[in-house]
Scaffold this active site. Structure first.
Site, PDB file in Angstrom:
ATOM      1  N   CYS A  68       0.829  -1.195   0.000  1.00  0.00           N
ATOM      2  CA  CYS A  68       0.000   0.000   0.000  1.00  0.00           C
ATOM      3  C   CYS A  68       0.865   1.247   0.000  1.00  0.00           C
ATOM      4  O   CYS A  68       2.095   1.186   0.103  1.00  0.00           O
ATOM      5  CB  CYS A  68      -0.928   0.007   1.215  1.00  0.00           C
ATOM      6  SG  CYS A  68      -0.033   0.070   2.787  1.00  0.00           S
ATOM      7  N   CYS A  77       3.139   1.657   2.983  1.00  0.00           N
ATOM      8  CA  CYS A  77       4.387   0.891   2.878  1.00  0.00           C
ATOM      9  C   CYS A  77       5.426   1.692   2.079  1.00  0.00           C
ATOM     10  O   CYS A  77       6.604   1.750   2.450  1.00  0.00           O
ATOM     11  CB  CYS A  77       4.136  -0.450   2.190  1.00  0.00           C
ATOM     12  SG  CYS A  77       2.923  -1.502   3.004  1.00  0.00           S
ATOM     13  N   ASP A 113      10.558  22.558 -33.199  1.00  0.00           N
ATOM     14  CA  ASP A 113      11.745  22.983 -33.922  1.00  0.00           C
ATOM     15  C   ASP A 113      11.594  22.481 -35.361  1.00  0.00           C
ATOM     16  O   ASP A 113      10.741  21.626 -35.638  1.00  0.00           O
ATOM     17  CB  ASP A 113      12.983  22.391 -33.249  1.00  0.00           C
ATOM     18  CG  ASP A 113      14.249  22.642 -34.050  1.00  0.00           C
ATOM     19  OD1 ASP A 113      14.466  23.791 -34.447  1.00  0.00           O
ATOM     20  OD2 ASP A 113      14.990  21.674 -34.287  1.00  0.00           O
ATOM     21  N   ASP A 136      15.350  18.904 -30.985  1.00  0.00           N
ATOM     22  CA  ASP A 136      16.376  17.859 -31.029  1.00  0.00           C
ATOM     23  C   ASP A 136      17.803  18.374 -30.907  1.00  0.00           C
ATOM     24  O   ASP A 136      18.741  17.576 -30.807  1.00  0.00           O
ATOM     25  CB  ASP A 136      16.261  17.073 -32.340  1.00  0.00           C
ATOM     26  CG  ASP A 136      16.814  17.858 -33.524  1.00  0.00           C
ATOM     27  OD1 ASP A 136      16.491  19.060 -33.634  1.00  0.00           O
ATOM     28  OD2 ASP A 136      17.575  17.278 -34.309  1.00  0.00           O
ATOM     29  N   ASP A 170      18.163  23.822 -28.786  1.00  0.00           N
ATOM     30  CA  ASP A 170      16.802  23.656 -28.271  1.00  0.00           C
ATOM     31  C   ASP A 170      16.776  23.370 -26.773  1.00  0.00           C
ATOM     32  O   ASP A 170      15.696  23.340 -26.182  1.00  0.00           O
ATOM     33  CB  ASP A 170      16.091  22.506 -29.001  1.00  0.00           C
ATOM     34  CG  ASP A 170      15.931  22.765 -30.488  1.00  0.00           C
ATOM     35  OD1 ASP A 170      15.631  23.915 -30.842  1.00  0.00           O
ATOM     36  OD2 ASP A 170      16.122  21.817 -31.272  1.00  0.00           O
TER      37      ASP A 170
END
Length: 732
Positions: free
Chosen positions: A51, A54, A454, A631, A635
């Site tokens: 739970c 825990c 981009d 990428d 950026d």
């Protein structure tokens, strides 16, 4: 020239960062993120956790241990991932966890699979079967008593019931009693303490009645209670298995043994015995055991489980491959470049596990509620017992009501509300080719209303080709090659590839100017390759870079193609009502043409790295929730500024570190679906909270009022937990 970046990389803490990042606005942020991954990464198996309470107990204990930097517990996988100083060992952490009353074992990453999960499921199923068989037999005896058996016959049936019930409870309820004992020994409470107490109360009351020749015994209730509790736990186990996490799917791709080529002979070895540079044979149908480079052979690769790509990928000598990919048609010989926990597959699994173990604001809410549960439920049960005993004077009735309150208030549904959904959602996204690597990314992704792309390498394939190489004079080609080799920007790479057969010029003082280009000295004179504005030229309508040599300026033009799925992604985002913007460092003509082709009306050309981040910040200051997709090195500032960010797998390492989600395949089409999945996941979490709240609002007063027996309470508690888990599975 559009958005130049730099090529040299250095490894730090498992991630690569570019030295030129020191001059970018995001450098300190990237360095801080990379530093978080230094030190030891340890995994523990926690079979006894059930739970949110825990999770909180174990995480607090681990974080408080000397040398531990971060600890995350994954309830679905029952594992803990710990970031610690190098001198901290798994044995140290096991002792810490056992000190707070939980069983713990070091997790061997090479053996992570479904074996332990299946074994736990079989054990639960066996206990469930025994409890069901025993309860049916005791129920038959109880029917005889209810039908009018009296005196010696009734007592005999009660004692026979006791003889069946006591050993059956000792075996079937062992998980509840063991976990409750471990918690009490560590001086804290968990959900199994009231369950064990309720079963004990039912047994004690029944033995007391039987010893006094009483009319009522509750052996059938104790057994049936155990049966329903086990049924709920087993069904929860099964639904968790059905929502198998992305981390577990990745780990299942790991190959335990490989065929190494030693002195011309084939030798089958465990992965741990391989070394960097070893030659490894992968036969058709086999899975890549290591990261490597194809040294010999041609074939096709199935990358669908790793990247979501459905089409086979050609494989030939010199090509890099990753662990987990499947060799389809011909034998391949690999030269190992990464082994075991250093492979890209293992790193991906670690990132996903961390994300699944993370804490959103919903998780924190569930944790706070679970922490209040333990003392609250025991106080409520005690008050119910005292109230009913003082009002009725019947100890048996008071004990039954107290037991029912203990059982029905168990917060299983609340504890499952968030992790069940998170696991199902991240697994769905992974199967679509998206790796969620930040713990709150799903929550933030569901809030997105604006998507910023981009251009080069993101909306386009990032593999441009030179279309006017003939404009370069022979003496200029060597200069262009030497300058282009100093950058990893797609345009520079394309130019360097086109000039690969030329001899590079002997340049000195070569350096990168992020966002502008590269420059150097040739015989004392400055030469440059980069943006038109930087070199004093006029921007054209094409994607281009400019070369400045002692002989003058030369425009080098490129053609690029759309990245697969770009048109589809933009169209679907617009159909969803999202605002879509394009921000690029490329020339105005090239950006305008691409924006018109994709139907994007909001675009900006010639943007420097700081300008991209400023534009994203401005949108967010205006109330927008921005998803940035990029990428390149230029950026990274925008990626870290955005509300949530995505980078393609082909992105630079710096961009992947800065992003929250990595797009594993080559297509952008999964992005709109990811937004929809994240929104649905958030709705499911809210629905689960409503289910758990409604259950407690209705069930607790009924139990306190004496309208629920312990048996009905057990059935209601199990039903609520199963309902929450099944609701989460709707995401699949």
């Amino acid at each position: 020239m559009a958005d130049l970046s730099v090529s040299p990389t250095v490894e730090r803490g498992g991630f690569a960062a570019c030295p030129a990042c020191a001059v970018t606005p995001a450098a300190e942020e990237l360095a801080a993120r990379a530093a978080q991954f230094e030190g030891a990464s340890l995994s523990l198996s926690l079979p006894g956790i059930h739970c949110a309470a825990c999770i909180d107990t174990v995480e607090r204990a681990l974080v408080a241990a000397p040398g531990v930097r971060e600890a995350r517990v994954n309830l679905t996988l029952k594992r803990a991932q710990v970031k610690a100083d190098p001198e901290v060992t798994a044995e140290d952490l096991v002792q810490v966890v056992e000190g707070v009353g939980y069983e713990a074992h070091e997790l061997d990453p090479s053996t992570i699979a479904a074996t332990a999960t299946d074994r736990a499921g079989r054990a639960l199923l066996m206990r469930l079967a025994v409890a069901g068989f025993a309860s049916m037999n005791v129920m038959l005896l109880s029917v005889s008593v209810w039908s009018g058996a009296e005196d010696a016959t009734r007592d005999l049936f009660h004692w026979i019931s006791a003889a069946i019930t006591l050993p059956a409870i000792a075996f079937c309820a062992q998980p509840f009693f063991a976990n409750a004992y471990a918690a009490l020994r560590a001086r804290h409470l968990n959900m199994d303490v009231p369950i064990a107490l309720a079963i004990t109360l039912a047994l004690v009351t029944s033995l007391w009645e039987t010893s006094l020749s009483g009319e009522h015994a509750y052996f059938d209730a104790a057994l049936t209670l155990t049966f329903f509790l086990l049924a709920g736990r087993y069904l929860d186990h099964r639904t968790r298995s059905a929502a198998r996490s992305a981390a577990e799917e990745l780990a299942a791709l790991e190959v335990p043994r490989a065929i190494a080529l030693r002195d011309g002979a084939e030798v089958q070895l465990p992965i741990a015995e391989l070394r960097i540079g070893d030659l490894v044979l992968v036969r058709p149908g086999g899975r890549m055991p290591v990261d490597g480079e194809i040294a010999e052979g041609t074939s096709e690769l199935d990358r669908s489980l790793l990247t979501g790509e459905t089409r086979p990928v050609p494989a030939r000598p010199g090509q890099a491959v990753s662990a987990g990919e499947v060799n389809l048609t011909g034998p391949l010989t690999l030269r190992a470049t990464a082994i075991g926990r250093d492979t890209s597959l293992a790193r991906m699994a670690d990132l996903v596990a961390i994300a699944e173990s993370g804490r959103s604001r919903y998780t924190s809410l569930a944790d706070r509620a679970a922490r209040l549960y333990a003392p609250g439920v025991h106080i409520l049960s005690a008050l119910s017992f005292l109230g009913w005993y003082l009002w009725s004077g019947d100890l048996r009735v008071a004990l039954n009501i107290a037991a029912a309150v203990l059982i029905i208030t168990c917060p299983c549904a609340l504890g499952l509300a968030v992790p069940a959904v998170t696991t199902a959602a991240s697994g769905r996204l992974f199967r679509k080719g998206m790796l969620v690597k930040h713990e709150t990314a799903l929550e933030r992704l569901s809030e997105v209303d604006t998507v910023v792309f981009d251009k080069t390498g993101t909306l386009t394939s990032g593999k441009p080709r030179v279309v006017n190489l003939d404009v370069l004079a022979p003496e200029a080609r060597g200069i262009a090659l030497a300058l282009a080799a100093g950058s990893s920007h797609p345009l520079s790479q394309a130019l360097a590839a086109a000039l690969a057969e030329e001899t590079p010029a002997p340049l000195t003082d070569l350096r990168e100017v992020p966002g502008y280009g590269t420059e150097a000295r040739l015989a004392g004179q400055r030469v440059r390759l980069g943006r038109a504005e930087w070199l004093g030229a006029s921007s054209g309508q094409e994607t281009a870079t400019w070369l400045q040599t002692p002989a003058g300026l030369t425009e080098i033009r490129f053609a690029d193609s759309l990245r697969p799925g770009a048109q589809e992604a933009v169209s679907q985002l617009l159909a969803q009502g999202k605002k879509v913007a394009l921000i690029s460092g490329d020339t105005e003509g090239a950006v305008a043409a691409l924006a018109a082709r994709l139907g994007i009306t909001d675009w900006q050309a010639g943007a420097l790295p700081g300008e991209k981040a400023a534009r994203v910040a401005a949108l967010q200051d205006g109330g927008a929730k921005v998803l940035m997709v990029g990428d390149g090195l230029n950026d990274t500032a925008a990626l870290t500024t955005a509300h949530v960010s995505i980078s393609p797998a082909s992105a630079l390492d710096a961009a992947r570190v800065a992003s929250d989600i990595v797009l594993l395949g080559g297509e952008l089409s999964p992005i709109p679906g990811a937004l929809e999945t994240a929104s649905r996941a958030t709705r499911r979490i809210r629905e689960n909270f409503r289910i758990a709240t409604f259950y407690n609002v209705i069930a607790v007063p009924l139990a306190v009022a004496g309208l629920c027996s312990p048996l009905i309470a057990a059935l209601a508690m199990s039903t609520s937990s199963i309902t929450v888990s099944l609701n989460a599975l709707r995401l699949r």
